[in-house]
Design an enzyme around this catalytic site. Structure first.
Site, mmCIF file in Angstrom:
data_model
loop_
_atom_site.group_PDB
_atom_site.id
_atom_site.type_symbol
_atom_site.label_atom_id
_atom_site.label_comp_id
_atom_site.label_asym_id
_atom_site.label_seq_id
_atom_site.Cartn_x
_atom_site.Cartn_y
_atom_site.Cartn_z
ATOM 1 N N ASP A 89 12.226 26.362 -77.950
ATOM 2 C CA ASP A 89 11.131 25.576 -78.544
ATOM 3 C C ASP A 89 11.039 24.436 -77.296
ATOM 4 O OD1 ASP A 89 13.675 24.620 -79.418
ATOM 5 O OD2 ASP A 89 12.789 23.043 -80.494
ATOM 6 N N GLU A 137 15.640 23.201 -81.547
ATOM 7 C CA GLU A 137 16.637 22.468 -80.952
ATOM 8 C C GLU A 137 15.977 20.771 -81.141
ATOM 9 O OE1 GLU A 137 18.643 19.562 -78.210
ATOM 10 O OE2 GLU A 137 16.857 20.402 -77.726
#
Lengths: 420, 420
Positions: A102, A167
């Site tokens: 991400d 994350e």
């Protein structure tokens, strides 16, 4: 030919193809909720390399039952996790290689010189959101695995490559991977450390403070109590607490870090009329958590500190404290852990220099891997933090290749490599 | 029968009708842009009393050319001004009676015990937005005029009753009245002074400061410069400047006022992420202007003070200052002005007490009347500031009647009354 030479030569030859692959992954704008495209690319790549691939969509409702679940959503139906598995031949140490897929949003487009997802290469740097944080590091991992595979290496221990979501929002992707069983004897996470080695990783939490005042007309402001003034008292107390907390830290890993675990107030807002005394101010901030602390200890310390201020107004009108948003567990691996020694040795072999060994100023998924997955983690990767989350993010391609070589050698040493 | 008795008796008899009229005017929710209904009521009332009435819609584009125009709009097509004119028989002093008809919004409905525009009377208090600020005071003026008319008084000097829009937003209504020629030798404005007499009226201006910082990750906050911390430096400088400015004020009118001309910071906002060092903070505030100061002097003083702070970051990254929103000119009439003496005498005659003579902590249209209209003004009225702009605003009916009597006698004395 030496193992090092074989891997090094393979990597040199692979450079152009590697850059092309990194461009493709950067061009997939994998902000929260948009990770499907890039995860398919990664899964495909892992298959080509010859790994077993597990791609799944975490079930948010299940995941949310875990005490360390921290995310702003429970719907991951467009956000698959991917794990590549290289089963060892047996009797070797296992390893997790973990990278998040991400990326944070690109922000103000006008501040970018190129399109944020261009992947354009200029002077040996590849530009784009996520290049440094952390698709470049992920590429180092993939190249390391591929180099070993294609040069014919075998491993005794198992190797797990995590390509995880979330994350940037609190680690639900790594949590899902760990709960699915993808744990190991140790882990490496190539977050952008500028190739420093971080055995200790700072955790962090977000807090929101609400400070009350008493409204009055600005022309008779002495009849009110300004919440902005009282916020000043609180801000100064927070700085004092930061000093107290940091004085306690004696670990030499922190010796060159001005403030090992900072408390940052990032947002302030209050009052609603220029000529009224403001009766409420809200502060939002982040408190760093040292590797030897628990999140609970740190919460309790801030709460107790702020409820014992000498200011009589604040005594009568207690500050409200909320813990909201993201949390990152701290992480720690012993500096003389065998994986640390192997990594250090290979760093020196490849670069000719001694590595800088420090504590990270931010949280990573290493906290979850260590504390929930029982997998002590080292953070070490190409790229520099200074450009992460900023416009014109880039990564130096040479550093990706260099990191890949160090990691390939480290895998070979740690997992019990054979055949090279 | 004495003049005082005649007027007093008439007022006692009128009380019920007066309350009914105040209810009607409060029930007209005359927030900005919604003044037509109530102004028609006022105009009708003035005609019934026997005054000449001028009702007009100020032309914003014309008005905006005046240097003291200050409003957030130029369209007054639903906001008429009303002036009632009582032509004197000649050779007398003229007087303006000025009251604003606009009210501030009712705010959070849940904090009102009755509907904000109920006009309900409970225990001698009439409740509703605008009751104190300042439809109650306006009623005192109307009653004073009506009492004189209906008891058969004549006046030598001209009397002008201003029912103006826009006081809450910077005074464009009074500016329009003055520019249309409705000026006089002096004025009375029955803003809620709790029947204190305010010969001096504080002016005020709004300012907006933008303070820069330097962004960084919260985990390495020492690499950035927190705009919130720098805002603390600015807030403390503003307090110092407030002290400096108030030390200069020696007028005994201010002797019981803790801070004669306060600087209030009413709003703060900055930063956008808990774990980033904030790179910008905005402050909005109000600076009081002493009667002997010009707005320009005060602007220059704040600007110069803030550009000469010793903080080296702020030297290199100057604070941006904007003057926005409303401005109120200060006003001042000599404490031994003949109208002051007449008002003081009549106050004593009606109440049996000495009046409290002070400086107002806020701006009124008195500044524009004095400085643009050359009409020195006294602020004196029923109602208390503490409930103005707040939920459950109310006014004591008895105070309205008492004020009406004092003002009626004052008109009679000042304008050269005859026949009573």
């Amino acid at each position: 030919m030496l193992v090092k030479e074989k891997l090094s030569n393979w990597l040199i030859n692979e450079r152009d193809k590697a850059v092309e692959f990194l461009q493709k992954t950067v061009q997939e704008a994998s902000t929260t909720g948009n990770e499907t495209g890039v995860q398919h690319l990664i899964a495909q790549k892992l298959k080509e390399i010859g790994l077993e691939v597990d791609m799944w969509y975490p079930i948010g409702e299940e995941l949310a039952k875990h005490p360390n679940f921290c995310a702003s959503r429970t719907d991951f139906s467009t956000s698959p996790n991917v794990v590549g598995i290289w089963r060892g031949t047996g009797n070797g140490r296992s390893l997790v290689l973990n990278g998040h897929i991400d990326v944070v949003p690109e922000g103000d487009l006008t501040q970018w010189e190129e399109h944020p997802y261009s992947g354009k290469v200029i002077d040996g740097k590849l530009y784009g959101r996520g290049s440094t944080d952390m698709k470049g590091g992920n590429l180092s991992l993939l190249l390391a695995i591929q180099a070993l595979k294609e040069t014919g290496a075998e491993l005794k221990g198992d190797l797990f490559f995590h390509s995880v979501i979330e994350e940037e929002s609190g680690g639900a992707g790594t949590l899902a991977a760990v709960l699915r069983g993808y744990k190991a004897d140790a882990a490496i996470i190539p977050e952008p450390t500028n190739m420093k080695i971080f055995p200790a990783q700072q955790g962090s939490m977000w807090f929101r403070l609400t400070i009350k005042g008493k409204a009055a007309h600005g022309g008779t402001r002495y009849e009110g109590v300004s919440a902005i003034e009282k916020a000043g008292v609180v801000l100064s107390a927070i700085k004092d607490l930061e000093t107290v907390r940091n004085k306690r830290i004696t670990d030499p890993l922190y010796k060159d870090i001005p403030i090992p675990v900072p408390i940052n107030v990032g947002k302030i807002g209050g009052g609603n009329w220029p000529s009224s005394v403001p009766d409420s101010v809200e502060l939002e901030g982040r408190i760093g958590v040292a590797p030897n602390e628990t999140l609970e200890d740190v919460k309790a310390e801030l709460e107790s500190y702020l409820s014992n201020l000498s200011d009589s107004w604040l005594k009568d009108n207690p500050i409200t404290i909320e813990w909201f948003g993201a949390q990152w567990l701290p992480g720690l691996i012993e500096t003389d852990h065998p994986l640390m020694n192997i990594l250090r040795k290979n760093f020196e072999g490849v670069t000719g220099n001694e590595p800088i060994i420090e504590a990270s100023p931010w949280g990573t998924d290493g906290g979850l891997l260590s504390q929930v997955g029982d997998t002590p983690s080292i953070v070490f990767g190409p790229g520099v933090t200074a450009v992460a989350h900023y416009p014109n993010e880039y990564i130096e391609i040479t550093k990706i290749i260099e990191t890949a070589e160090i990691i390939a050698l480290t895998i070979y040493d740690w997992c019990g490599g054979e055949n090279l």
